[in-house]
Design a protein around this motif. Structure first.
Motif, PDB file in Angstrom:
ATOM      1  N   GLN A   8     -29.078   1.872 -16.683  1.00 54.01           N
ATOM      2  CA  GLN A   8     -27.883   2.095 -17.502  1.00 54.01           C
ATOM      3  C   GLN A   8     -27.315   3.484 -17.266  1.00 54.01           C
ATOM      4  O   GLN A   8     -26.108   3.688 -17.209  1.00 54.01           O
ATOM      5  CB  GLN A   8     -28.238   1.897 -18.983  1.00 54.01           C
ATOM      6  CG  GLN A   8     -28.495   0.455 -19.364  1.00 54.01           C
ATOM      7  CD  GLN A   8     -28.955   0.326 -20.807  1.00 54.01           C
ATOM      8  OE1 GLN A   8     -29.689   1.195 -21.302  1.00 54.01           O
ATOM      9  NE2 GLN A   8     -28.530  -0.750 -21.464  1.00 54.01           N
ATOM     10  N   SER A   9     -28.185   4.425 -17.100  1.00 54.65           N
ATOM     11  CA  SER A   9     -27.753   5.804 -16.849  1.00 54.65           C
ATOM     12  C   SER A   9     -27.008   5.919 -15.525  1.00 54.65           C
ATOM     13  O   SER A   9     -25.973   6.567 -15.418  1.00 54.65           O
ATOM     14  CB  SER A   9     -28.965   6.740 -16.871  1.00 54.65           C
ATOM     15  OG  SER A   9     -28.550   8.059 -16.565  1.00 54.65           O
ATOM     16  N   LEU A  10     -27.580   5.256 -14.529  1.00 52.00           N
ATOM     17  CA  LEU A  10     -26.945   5.290 -13.202  1.00 52.00           C
ATOM     18  C   LEU A  10     -25.591   4.574 -13.232  1.00 52.00           C
ATOM     19  O   LEU A  10     -24.616   5.010 -12.609  1.00 52.00           O
ATOM     20  CB  LEU A  10     -27.854   4.647 -12.164  1.00 52.00           C
ATOM     21  CG  LEU A  10     -29.148   5.408 -11.844  1.00 52.00           C
ATOM     22  CD1 LEU A  10     -30.013   4.601 -10.883  1.00 52.00           C
ATOM     23  CD2 LEU A  10     -28.814   6.774 -11.241  1.00 52.00           C
ATOM     24  N   ALA A  11     -25.533   3.461 -13.990  1.00 50.53           N
ATOM     25  CA  ALA A  11     -24.262   2.722 -14.086  1.00 50.53           C
ATOM     26  C   ALA A  11     -23.196   3.561 -14.767  1.00 50.53           C
ATOM     27  O   ALA A  11     -22.018   3.575 -14.375  1.00 50.53           O
ATOM     28  CB  ALA A  11     -24.489   1.420 -14.854  1.00 50.53           C
ATOM     29  N   LEU A  12     -23.592   4.266 -15.814  1.00 52.89           N
ATOM     30  CA  LEU A  12     -22.643   5.129 -16.515  1.00 52.89           C
ATOM     31  C   LEU A  12     -22.161   6.243 -15.614  1.00 52.89           C
ATOM     32  O   LEU A  12     -20.970   6.584 -15.573  1.00 52.89           O
ATOM     33  CB  LEU A  12     -23.311   5.707 -17.768  1.00 52.89           C
ATOM     34  CG  LEU A  12     -22.420   6.618 -18.639  1.00 52.89           C
ATOM     35  CD1 LEU A  12     -21.180   5.858 -19.116  1.00 52.89           C
ATOM     36  CD2 LEU A  12     -23.232   7.148 -19.822  1.00 52.89           C
ATOM     37  N   ARG A  13     -23.129   6.794 -14.864  1.00 56.27           N
ATOM     38  CA  ARG A  13     -22.746   7.883 -13.950  1.00 56.27           C
ATOM     39  C   ARG A  13     -21.798   7.372 -12.866  1.00 56.27           C
ATOM     40  O   ARG A  13     -20.839   8.048 -12.487  1.00 56.27           O
ATOM     41  CB  ARG A  13     -24.022   8.455 -13.338  1.00 56.27           C
ATOM     42  CG  ARG A  13     -23.794   9.756 -12.571  1.00 56.27           C
ATOM     43  CD  ARG A  13     -25.110  10.394 -12.182  1.00 56.27           C
ATOM     44  NE  ARG A  13     -25.852  10.836 -13.350  1.00 56.27           N
ATOM     45  CZ  ARG A  13     -27.055  11.405 -13.294  1.00 56.27           C
ATOM     46  NH1 ARG A  13     -27.644  11.580 -12.122  1.00 56.27           N
ATOM     47  NH2 ARG A  13     -27.667  11.798 -14.394  1.00 56.27           N
ATOM     48  N   SER A  14     -22.023   6.156 -12.355  1.00 61.96           N
ATOM     49  CA  SER A  14     -21.139   5.564 -11.335  1.00 61.96           C
ATOM     50  C   SER A  14     -19.751   5.329 -11.903  1.00 61.96           C
ATOM     51  O   SER A  14     -18.736   5.558 -11.243  1.00 61.96           O
ATOM     52  CB  SER A  14     -21.735   4.255 -10.839  1.00 61.96           C
ATOM     53  OG  SER A  14     -20.850   3.603  -9.957  1.00 61.96           O
ATOM     54  N   SER A  15     -19.699   4.873 -13.158  1.00 63.21           N
ATOM     55  CA  SER A  15     -18.412   4.631 -13.813  1.00 63.21           C
ATOM     56  C   SER A  15     -17.621   5.923 -13.961  1.00 63.21           C
ATOM     57  O   SER A  15     -16.403   5.960 -13.736  1.00 63.21           O
ATOM     58  CB  SER A  15     -18.643   3.983 -15.181  1.00 63.21           C
ATOM     59  OG  SER A  15     -17.426   3.830 -15.883  1.00 63.21           O
ATOM     60  N   ILE A  16     -18.376   6.974 -14.327  1.00 58.84           N
ATOM     61  CA  ILE A  16     -17.710   8.285 -14.459  1.00 58.84           C
ATOM     62  C   ILE A  16     -17.153   8.749 -13.120  1.00 58.84           C
ATOM     63  O   ILE A  16     -16.027   9.257 -13.019  1.00 58.84           O
ATOM     64  CB  ILE A  16     -18.690   9.312 -15.046  1.00 58.84           C
ATOM     65  CG1 ILE A  16     -18.985   8.971 -16.519  1.00 58.84           C
ATOM     66  CG2 ILE A  16     -18.127  10.720 -14.935  1.00 58.84           C
ATOM     67  CD1 ILE A  16     -20.067   9.827 -17.131  1.00 58.84           C
ATOM     68  N   ASN A  17     -17.945   8.578 -12.061  1.00 61.16           N
ATOM     69  CA  ASN A  17     -17.495   8.996 -10.728  1.00 61.16           C
ATOM     70  C   ASN A  17     -16.252   8.218 -10.314  1.00 61.16           C
ATOM     71  O   ASN A  17     -15.326   8.754  -9.701  1.00 61.16           O
ATOM     72  CB  ASN A  17     -18.607   8.790  -9.708  1.00 61.16           C
ATOM     73  CG  ASN A  17     -19.729   9.797  -9.867  1.00 61.16           C
ATOM     74  OD1 ASN A  17     -19.525  10.879 -10.434  1.00 61.16           O
ATOM     75  ND2 ASN A  17     -20.927   9.469  -9.383  1.00 61.16           N
ATOM     76  N   SER A  18     -16.264   6.922 -10.669  1.00 57.85           N
ATOM     77  CA  SER A  18     -15.106   6.098 -10.326  1.00 57.85           C
ATOM     78  C   SER A  18     -13.872   6.567 -11.088  1.00 57.85           C
ATOM     79  O   SER A  18     -12.781   6.686 -10.517  1.00 57.85           O
ATOM     80  CB  SER A  18     -15.405   4.636 -10.658  1.00 57.85           C
ATOM     81  OG  SER A  18     -14.254   3.838 -10.425  1.00 57.85           O
ATOM     82  N   MET A  19     -14.039   6.831 -12.371  1.00 59.19           N
ATOM     83  CA  MET A  19     -12.908   7.323 -13.159  1.00 59.19           C
ATOM     84  C   MET A  19     -12.456   8.685 -12.656  1.00 59.19           C
ATOM     85  O   MET A  19     -11.259   9.006 -12.644  1.00 59.19           O
ATOM     86  CB  MET A  19     -13.291   7.383 -14.638  1.00 59.19           C
ATOM     87  CG  MET A  19     -13.338   6.025 -15.314  1.00 59.19           C
ATOM     88  SD  MET A  19     -13.524   6.159 -17.108  1.00 59.19           S
ATOM     89  CE  MET A  19     -15.218   6.746 -17.226  1.00 59.19           C
TER      90      MET A  19
END
Length: 496
Positions: A8-19
């Motif tokens: 979940q942490s990695l997914a959140l971090r990926s989402s942030i990078n995408s944004m």
């Protein structure tokens, strides 16, 4: 409460990078006004963008060509408009000018023609963007010789004045009778050309008579001859008419009328007591008339033909010089060479004059344009000004006024451009070319405006839309950063 997993942490971090990437891209769009920084990011619109961009590039190339061509055409048109004005002015001046020598050797009309001659040459040697305009495809060579060299020659090279002098010697002959011979045998007078074949002097064209007690025959034979055989004495008022062809293709006529007056007036011969005396009187009157014609109309025609010999040569040809010395007995012309003659025109002579320059102004469309200094109308205007500048008079011979009038009449005829294209017609042609260029440019401008509008719709970013997206994304990023920060501080200890 469930504790955050690593995934979940990695997914959140990926989402942030995408944004964050979206945020950076929106900032770029806001700064540049362009939606995408590569064609690949345009999706299905990329093919249309590539096609329109290529079309715009082609249209811009055509537009640049049209702009350059338009400038050359307009400058050429302005220059030739002035040449046309000079031609009109010379024609009027030749008709109205008198024979008063203002500098001892030339009339005021000739002095003015010399200045106009110099101006015409300057106009024909115009350059635009380091390109000569009136030399055809040869844009780097000055097309027209400088005035002094053209008139007076340079070094061992002959100019127009030498052509006029040599041709005059050849046409008038050593005795000034236009290469004709008069022989009297008893009561029969024979008038004959001095050599055959020969391109110089008078050519016998026809003979007619109303004389009683006389027979006129010819011209016939090689060289051509006319016989006037007196079998008795004619009556007063009866006449003999002789027609001659002159070197420039014009004609003149000598008419001698029988009279009982002694001495006779000009154009008359005295009736003698018998055929032999009458024939001798006729010979004397004809000899005087021929020498007068030679010194006036023949001399003028000779000067015009010398100018033709100097100026009128086509691609691969050369000016034509009298094949001498001696010149007074010459019978033919020869090709001049670059070693002995100034070639007045040094530009391109290939193809049709005036259509040597080619501009590609649209897909599959080329426009031939331009004007060349050796085009007939331009050349004839320059020729007329040059000949007026070259011929000189002494002022002592009363027949010079008649020679001068014969010359100006001939040049006036040349400048009428009867049956041939005039300088104005060349200017008109350039005007049509300019109109074609302007119409084509207008069409290109409209096409470019439409293409740019379509490209703008596809490629340009709406700053208001981008601004809203940036604000929304910024809010989402801030929220995501807060969540991430909270999660980073949490541990199992917080729940024990």
């Amino acid at each position: 409460m469930q504790v955050s997993s690593l995934s979940q942490s990695l997914a959140l971090r990926s989402s942030i990078n995408s944004m964050r990437a979206q945020f950076d891209d929106l900032q770029r769009q806001l700064a540049t006004g362009i939606k995408a920084d590569s064609y690949a990011k345009l999706g299905t619109d990329r093919n249309m963008v590539l096609s329109l961009s290529h079309q715009l590039s082609q249209l811009q190339t055509y537009t640049n060509t049209i702009s350059q061509t338009m400038m050359r055409v307009e400058v050429s048109s302005d220059a030739l408009t002035r040449v046309a004005q000079i031609a009109s002015s010379m024609k009027t001046t030749n008709i109205t000018s008198g024979f008063e020598l203002v500098n001892g050797t030339q009339t005021s009309a000739q002095v003015t023609a010399a200045m106009q001659f110099d101006e015409i040459i300057n106009l024909l040697n115009l350059k635009v963007e380091d390109r000569y305009l009136f030399g055809g495809r040869d844009t780097q060579t000055r097309p027209v010789a400088v005035p002094d060299a053209m008139l007076n020659g340079t070094g061992d090279k002959a100019g127009l004045k030498q052509f006029v002098d040599e041709r005059a010697q050849a046409d008038l002959g050593a005795d000034g009778r236009g290469r004709l011979a008069l022989n009297l045998a008893g009561a029969t007078l024979t008038l004959s050309e001095d050599a055959a074949p020969s391109v110089f002097g008078f050519k016998l064209a026809a003979a007619g008579s109303t004389l009683s007690n006389a027979t006129v025959t010819g011209p016939a034979g090689m060289p051509a001859a006319i016989d006037v055989d007196f079998t008795g004495v004619p009556l007063a008022g009866e006449s003999v008419t002789l027609d001659f062809t002159l070197p420039d293709g014009t004609a003149t006529r000598v008419t001698l009328t029988a009279t009982s007056d002694n001495p006779p007036a000009a154009g008359q011969f005295t009736i003698g007591g018998d055929a032999a005396t009458t024939s001798a009187n006729f010979q004397a009157a004809l000899d005087t008339a021929i020498q007068s014609e030679a010194n006036t109309r023949l001399r003028a025609a000779s000067a015009v033909e010398a100018a033709n010999n100097f100026f009128d040569y086509a691609n691969g040809g050369a000016p034509q010089r009298v094949d001498g010395p001696p010149f007074a007995t010459a019978t033919a012309l020869r090709d001049a060479t670059d070693a002995d003659t100034v070639f007045w025109y040094s530009g391109d002579q290939s193809g049709t004059p005036g259509n040597n320059m080619i501009a590609k102004i649209d897909d599959g469309r080329q426009l031939a344009y331009g004007a060349r200094a050796d085009q007939a109308a331009i050349r004839d205007t320059l020729k007329a000004a040059a000949l007026m500048s070259a011929v000189e008079y002494g002022g002592a011979d009363p027949e010079e006024i008649h020679s001068y009038r014969a010359l100006t009449q001939r040049l006036g005829t040349v400048l009428n451009f009867e049956g041939t294209s005039s300088v104005e017609s060349i200017v008109t042609g350039l005007g049509l070319t300019a109109a074609t260029l302007a119409n084509t440019q207008d069409r290109h401008d409209k096409m470019m405006a439409t293409a740019n509008e379509i490209l703008g719709d596809i490629q340009n970013a709406d700053p208001y839309e981008v601004g809203v997206k940036l604000t929304t994304l910024q809010t989402q990023l801030e929220a995501s950063y807060q969540v991430t920060a909270m999660l980073s501080r949490m541990s199992l200890v917080n729940y024990l």
